[in-house]
Design a protein around this motif. Structure first.
Motif, PDB file in Angstrom:
ATOM      1  N   LYS A   1       0.841  -1.273  -0.015  1.00  0.00           N
ATOM      2  CA  LYS A   1       0.020  -0.120   0.033  1.00  0.00           C
ATOM      3  C   LYS A   1       0.807   1.335  -0.073  1.00  0.00           C
ATOM      4  O   LYS A   1       2.139   1.125   0.266  1.00  0.00           O
ATOM      5  N   PHE A   2       0.319   2.346  -0.392  1.00  0.00           N
ATOM      6  CA  PHE A   2       1.134   3.584  -0.105  1.00  0.00           C
ATOM      7  C   PHE A   2       1.126   3.926   1.444  1.00  0.00           C
ATOM      8  O   PHE A   2       0.150   3.823   2.201  1.00  0.00           O
ATOM      9  N   ARG A   3       2.234   4.475   1.817  1.00  0.00           N
ATOM     10  CA  ARG A   3       2.435   4.781   3.122  1.00  0.00           C
ATOM     11  C   ARG A   3       1.412   6.082   3.418  1.00  0.00           C
ATOM     12  O   ARG A   3       1.264   6.980   2.594  1.00  0.00           O
ATOM     13  N   SER A   4       0.706   6.014   4.578  1.00  0.00           N
ATOM     14  CA  SER A   4      -0.278   6.927   4.957  1.00  0.00           C
ATOM     15  C   SER A   4      -0.007   7.609   6.299  1.00  0.00           C
ATOM     16  O   SER A   4      -0.931   8.110   6.872  1.00  0.00           O
ATOM     17  N   MET A   5       1.267   7.107   7.095  1.00  0.00           N
ATOM     18  CA  MET A   5       1.488   7.522   8.418  1.00  0.00           C
ATOM     19  C   MET A   5       2.729   8.038   8.409  1.00  0.00           C
ATOM     20  O   MET A   5       3.721   7.314   7.805  1.00  0.00           O
TER      21      MET A   5
ATOM     22  N   ARG B   1      -3.192  15.744   7.850  1.00  0.00           N
ATOM     23  CA  ARG B   1      -4.209  15.607   7.165  1.00  0.00           C
ATOM     24  C   ARG B   1      -4.113  15.110   6.036  1.00  0.00           C
ATOM     25  O   ARG B   1      -5.225  14.690   5.177  1.00  0.00           O
ATOM     26  N   PHE B   2      -2.824  15.078   5.092  1.00  0.00           N
ATOM     27  CA  PHE B   2      -2.782  14.150   4.115  1.00  0.00           C
ATOM     28  C   PHE B   2      -3.066  12.860   4.177  1.00  0.00           C
ATOM     29  O   PHE B   2      -3.601  12.304   3.320  1.00  0.00           O
ATOM     30  N   SER B   3      -2.739  12.181   5.637  1.00  0.00           N
ATOM     31  CA  SER B   3      -2.919  10.760   5.660  1.00  0.00           C
ATOM     32  C   SER B   3      -4.571  10.607   5.511  1.00  0.00           C
ATOM     33  O   SER B   3      -4.750   9.564   4.707  1.00  0.00           O
TER      34      SER B   3
ATOM     35  N   SER C   1      -9.053   8.537   2.775  1.00  0.00           N
ATOM     36  CA  SER C   1     -10.637   8.616   2.432  1.00  0.00           C
ATOM     37  C   SER C   1     -10.850   8.741   1.007  1.00  0.00           C
ATOM     38  O   SER C   1     -11.972   8.242   0.414  1.00  0.00           O
ATOM     39  N   THR C   2      -9.946   9.026  -0.017  1.00  0.00           N
ATOM     40  CA  THR C   2      -9.962   8.687  -1.360  1.00  0.00           C
ATOM     41  C   THR C   2      -9.591   7.272  -1.623  1.00  0.00           C
ATOM     42  O   THR C   2      -9.896   6.676  -2.857  1.00  0.00           O
ATOM     43  N   SER C   3      -8.978   6.679  -0.784  1.00  0.00           N
ATOM     44  CA  SER C   3      -8.683   5.051  -1.201  1.00  0.00           C
ATOM     45  C   SER C   3      -7.377   5.037  -2.060  1.00  0.00           C
ATOM     46  O   SER C   3      -7.219   3.875  -2.636  1.00  0.00           O
TER      47      SER C   3
ATOM     48  N   VAL D   1     -16.420   4.962  -2.862  1.00  0.00           N
ATOM     49  CA  VAL D   1     -15.136   5.521  -3.051  1.00  0.00           C
ATOM     50  C   VAL D   1     -15.364   7.078  -3.056  1.00  0.00           C
ATOM     51  O   VAL D   1     -14.857   8.094  -2.710  1.00  0.00           O
ATOM     52  N   LEU D   2     -16.435   7.495  -4.231  1.00  0.00           N
ATOM     53  CA  LEU D   2     -16.716   8.695  -4.522  1.00  0.00           C
ATOM     54  C   LEU D   2     -17.551   9.516  -3.572  1.00  0.00           C
ATOM     55  O   LEU D   2     -17.279  10.478  -3.353  1.00  0.00           O
ATOM     56  N   ARG D   3     -18.034   8.688  -2.813  1.00  0.00           N
ATOM     57  CA  ARG D   3     -18.961   9.415  -1.708  1.00  0.00           C
ATOM     58  C   ARG D   3     -18.086   9.385  -0.510  1.00  0.00           C
ATOM     59  O   ARG D   3     -18.499  10.167   0.640  1.00  0.00           O
TER      60      ARG D   3
END
Length: 200
Positions: A56-60, A79-81, A86-88, A177-179
């Protein structure tokens, strides 16, 4: 099974090629926010509980305390995380796992290896199929439902799986995902750890 594997391979290959500019862009942004490594790698249980390395892409951030232990997730999130999750977009590298055959596009989500001994016999049936990038539990609550509800939905998928159902789940996933629905559990940045169920 062979038809599903063929479709998984073709669709994952097509999506990786189609989304390669986006993958490159997200890689650069992740690097600018967190540095190296850009990818998060972790052992996850797959078909029949056999482990594989999921990407996965790092998110933290990798912030640690004075004893060298990682801080709690909520303290390492930015906030970027939150936007990335949220956008998956953090899930895009799992398409490589689909291409390799570790995962399917649709199936129960691969959780932590340490959860394996905590499952009841029924909950453990989620490993009778390959784990998926998305699944029946993801389009019916994702992280907003309890672990027990999630596992019941996983077992329901195992018992009712078909190519038609997979297509239906993929369509529902796009809408979710869109919602940006069901990203986190109440009171948590994602989902609290599974501690085991109190009943069989």
């Amino acid at each position: 099974m062979y038809v599903k594997r063929f479709l998984d391979f073709v669709m994952a290959f097509f999506l990786l090629v189609l989304l390669s500019p986006l993958l490159l862009l997200v890689s650069v942004v992740v690097y600018l926010n967190f540095g190296f490594p850009v990818l998060f790698r972790q052992q996850r249980p797959g078909l029949h509980g056999q482990s594989f390395v999921m990407f996965k892409f790092r998110s933290m951030r990798n912030d640690i305390d004075t004893e060298g232990n990682l801080l709690a997730n909520e303290l390492r999130m930015t906030r970027f995380s939150q936007w990335l999750r949220s956008t998956s977009l953090d899930e895009l590298p799992t398409l490589w796992n689909v291409l390799k055959g570790d995962m399917s596009l649709v199936g129960p989500r691969p959780l932590l290896v340490e959860y394996l001994p905590l499952y009841t016999h029924r909950q453990g049936r989620r490993h009778e199929v390959k784990p998926g990038v998305t699944g029946w539990a993801q389009v019916n609550g994702r992280n907003a439902i309890t672990w027990e509800e999630k596992f019941e939905l996983d077992v329901w998928y195992v018992d009712h799986r078909s190519l038609g159902l997979d297509l239906h789940i993929l369509m529902l996933t796009l809408r979710k995902v869109l919602r940006r629905e069901g990203i986190a559990h109440a009171g948590d940045v994602s989902m609290p750890r599974f501690r085991g169920s109190s009943h069989e």
